[in-house]
Design a protein around this motif. Structure first.
Motif, PDB file in Angstrom:
ATOM      1  N   ARG A 128       0.779  -1.252   0.144  1.00 14.76           N
ATOM      2  CA  ARG A 128       0.091  -0.159   0.030  1.00 14.76           C
ATOM      3  C   ARG A 128       0.653   1.331  -0.013  1.00 14.76           C
ATOM      4  O   ARG A 128       0.620   2.013  -0.682  1.00 14.76           O
ATOM      5  N   LEU A 129       1.763   1.159   0.830  1.00 16.48           N
ATOM      6  CA  LEU A 129       2.809   2.381   0.843  1.00 16.48           C
ATOM      7  C   LEU A 129       3.603   2.405  -0.175  1.00 16.48           C
ATOM      8  O   LEU A 129       3.794   3.480  -0.880  1.00 16.48           O
ATOM      9  N   LEU A 130       4.209   1.418  -0.863  1.00 10.08           N
ATOM     10  CA  LEU A 130       4.674   1.600  -2.018  1.00 10.08           C
ATOM     11  C   LEU A 130       3.911   2.191  -3.331  1.00 10.08           C
ATOM     12  O   LEU A 130       4.100   3.080  -3.923  1.00 10.08           O
ATOM     13  N   ARG A 131       2.693   1.769  -3.325  1.00 11.42           N
ATOM     14  CA  ARG A 131       1.580   2.162  -4.336  1.00 11.42           C
ATOM     15  C   ARG A 131       1.451   3.959  -4.242  1.00 11.42           C
ATOM     16  O   ARG A 131       1.537   4.508  -5.190  1.00 11.42           O
ATOM     17  N   LYS A 132       1.570   4.049  -3.057  1.00 10.64           N
ATOM     18  CA  LYS A 132       1.260   5.502  -2.467  1.00 10.64           C
ATOM     19  C   LYS A 132       2.367   6.591  -3.132  1.00 10.64           C
ATOM     20  O   LYS A 132       2.233   7.446  -3.772  1.00 10.64           O
ATOM     21  N   HIS A 133       3.432   6.051  -2.818  1.00 12.63           N
ATOM     22  CA  HIS A 133       4.783   6.786  -3.106  1.00 12.63           C
ATOM     23  C   HIS A 133       5.141   6.846  -4.375  1.00 12.63           C
ATOM     24  O   HIS A 133       5.895   7.644  -4.703  1.00 12.63           O
ATOM     25  N   LEU A 134       4.587   5.788  -4.952  1.00 14.01           N
ATOM     26  CA  LEU A 134       5.047   5.523  -6.639  1.00 14.01           C
ATOM     27  C   LEU A 134       3.761   6.034  -7.247  1.00 14.01           C
ATOM     28  O   LEU A 134       3.828   5.754  -8.499  1.00 14.01           O
ATOM     29  N   GLN A 187      17.813  -1.512  23.169  1.00 18.96           N
ATOM     30  CA  GLN A 187      18.183  -1.335  24.687  1.00 18.96           C
ATOM     31  C   GLN A 187      19.232  -0.249  24.900  1.00 18.96           C
ATOM     32  O   GLN A 187      19.389   0.201  26.003  1.00 18.96           O
ATOM     33  N   GLU A 188      20.092  -0.101  23.897  1.00 18.68           N
ATOM     34  CA  GLU A 188      21.421   0.712  23.967  1.00 18.68           C
ATOM     35  C   GLU A 188      20.841   2.450  23.758  1.00 18.68           C
ATOM     36  O   GLU A 188      21.482   3.275  23.435  1.00 18.68           O
ATOM     37  N   GLN A 189      19.347   2.586  23.548  1.00 18.95           N
ATOM     38  CA  GLN A 189      18.713   3.797  23.427  1.00 18.95           C
ATOM     39  C   GLN A 189      19.179   4.335  21.862  1.00 18.95           C
ATOM     40  O   GLN A 189      19.105   5.712  21.528  1.00 18.95           O
ATOM     41  N   PHE A 190      19.481   3.626  20.963  1.00 17.27           N
ATOM     42  CA  PHE A 190      19.675   3.971  19.614  1.00 17.27           C
ATOM     43  C   PHE A 190      18.523   4.705  19.042  1.00 17.27           C
ATOM     44  O   PHE A 190      17.074   3.978  19.101  1.00 17.27           O
ATOM     45  N   GLU A 191      18.418   5.891  18.272  1.00 17.05           N
ATOM     46  CA  GLU A 191      17.322   6.553  17.935  1.00 17.05           C
ATOM     47  C   GLU A 191      17.285   6.176  16.473  1.00 17.05           C
ATOM     48  O   GLU A 191      18.354   7.019  15.713  1.00 17.05           O
ATOM     49  N   PHE A 192      16.330   5.836  15.760  1.00 20.28           N
ATOM     50  CA  PHE A 192      16.213   5.562  14.245  1.00 20.28           C
ATOM     51  C   PHE A 192      15.768   6.907  13.927  1.00 20.28           C
ATOM     52  O   PHE A 192      14.668   7.660  14.234  1.00 20.28           O
ATOM     53  N   GLN A 193      16.464   7.264  12.580  1.00 16.51           N
ATOM     54  CA  GLN A 193      15.859   8.571  11.949  1.00 16.51           C
ATOM     55  C   GLN A 193      14.841   8.033  11.048  1.00 16.51           C
ATOM     56  O   GLN A 193      13.881   9.105  10.976  1.00 16.51           O
ATOM     57  N   TYR A 194      14.475   6.925  10.806  1.00 14.08           N
ATOM     58  CA  TYR A 194      13.488   6.470   9.938  1.00 14.08           C
ATOM     59  C   TYR A 194      12.741   5.335  10.490  1.00 14.08           C
ATOM     60  O   TYR A 194      13.123   4.126  10.229  1.00 14.08           O
ATOM     61  N   GLY A 195      12.247   5.262  11.632  1.00 16.15           N
ATOM     62  CA  GLY A 195      11.534   4.363  12.081  1.00 16.15           C
ATOM     63  C   GLY A 195      10.187   3.774  11.761  1.00 16.15           C
ATOM     64  O   GLY A 195       9.872   2.697  11.886  1.00 16.15           O
ATOM     65  N   GLN A 196       9.676   4.541  10.747  1.00 19.10           N
ATOM     66  CA  GLN A 196       8.358   4.258  10.152  1.00 19.10           C
ATOM     67  C   GLN A 196       8.606   4.217   8.722  1.00 19.10           C
ATOM     68  O   GLN A 196       9.094   4.910   8.237  1.00 19.10           O
ATOM     69  N   LEU A 197       7.942   3.041   8.126  1.00 20.37           N
ATOM     70  CA  LEU A 197       8.206   2.825   6.507  1.00 20.37           C
ATOM     71  C   LEU A 197       7.688   4.061   5.710  1.00 20.37           C
ATOM     72  O   LEU A 197       8.279   4.475   4.976  1.00 20.37           O
ATOM     73  N   ASP A 198       6.671   4.848   6.310  1.00 14.27           N
ATOM     74  CA  ASP A 198       5.984   5.618   5.411  1.00 14.27           C
ATOM     75  C   ASP A 198       7.090   7.094   5.305  1.00 14.27           C
ATOM     76  O   ASP A 198       7.271   7.351   4.140  1.00 14.27           O
ATOM     77  N   ASP A 199       7.790   7.265   6.592  1.00 14.60           N
ATOM     78  CA  ASP A 199       8.630   8.426   6.326  1.00 14.60           C
ATOM     79  C   ASP A 199       9.923   7.955   5.334  1.00 14.60           C
ATOM     80  O   ASP A 199      10.639   8.718   4.800  1.00 14.60           O
ATOM     81  N   ALA A 200      10.471   6.680   5.638  1.00 11.91           N
ATOM     82  CA  ALA A 200      11.421   6.002   4.849  1.00 11.91           C
ATOM     83  C   ALA A 200      11.277   6.174   3.479  1.00 11.91           C
ATOM     84  O   ALA A 200      12.168   6.629   2.397  1.00 11.91           O
ATOM     85  N   LEU A 201      10.012   5.634   3.098  1.00 12.95           N
ATOM     86  CA  LEU A 201       9.642   5.820   1.664  1.00 12.95           C
ATOM     87  C   LEU A 201       9.557   7.195   1.087  1.00 12.95           C
ATOM     88  O   LEU A 201       9.988   7.536  -0.221  1.00 12.95           O
ATOM     89  N   LYS A 202       8.975   8.042   1.925  1.00 18.18           N
ATOM     90  CA  LYS A 202       8.711   9.701   1.577  1.00 18.18           C
ATOM     91  C   LYS A 202      10.135  10.074   1.256  1.00 18.18           C
ATOM     92  O   LYS A 202      10.015  10.759   0.073  1.00 18.18           O
TER      93      LYS A 202
END
Length: 107
Positions: A42-48, A88-103
């Motif tokens: 769904r997200l791929l179709r949205k962003h493409l 556990q080591e408190q790493f913070e993902f810049q792109y934790g949500q697929l929608d944001d990554a694909l955008k």
């Protein structure tokens, strides 16, 4: 389910591991939010900018797997991982949500 990760977060994880001596052993390099295949598509179709997509029947995937010499299990079974050690080591993902990554990737 589908595990995914943005390439920028892969780079950031490598740097994080280099700078964090407390991490050892296997470390799952995946975003913390795997998604069902339906959501991925769904997200791929949205962003493409595609309104719809053809569903792939199991027999189609089996034929494709045979053609490229792999196991259908790799396509048809859910396999996903979570980055437990990184969280556990408190790493913070810049792109934790697929929608944001694909955008970001498909702009």
């Amino acid at each position: 389910m589908f595990s995914w990760i943005h390439i920028e977060d892969v780079y950031r994880i490598i740097r994080f591991i280099q700078q964090n001596d407390s991490l050892s052993g296997a470390i799952n390099c995946a975003a913390p939010n795997p998604v069902p295949n339906r959501e991925l598509m769904r997200l791929l179709r949205k962003h493409l900018n595609r309104r719809w997509g053809l569903p792939a029947a199991a027999w189609m995937l089996e034929a494709g797997a045979w053609a490229i010499g792999t196991e259908t299990e790799l396509i048809l079974k859910s396999r996903w991982v979570l980055p437990d050690k990184l969280l556990q080591e408190q790493f913070e993902f810049q792109y934790g949500q697929l929608d944001d990554a694909l955008k970001q990737l498909l702009r």
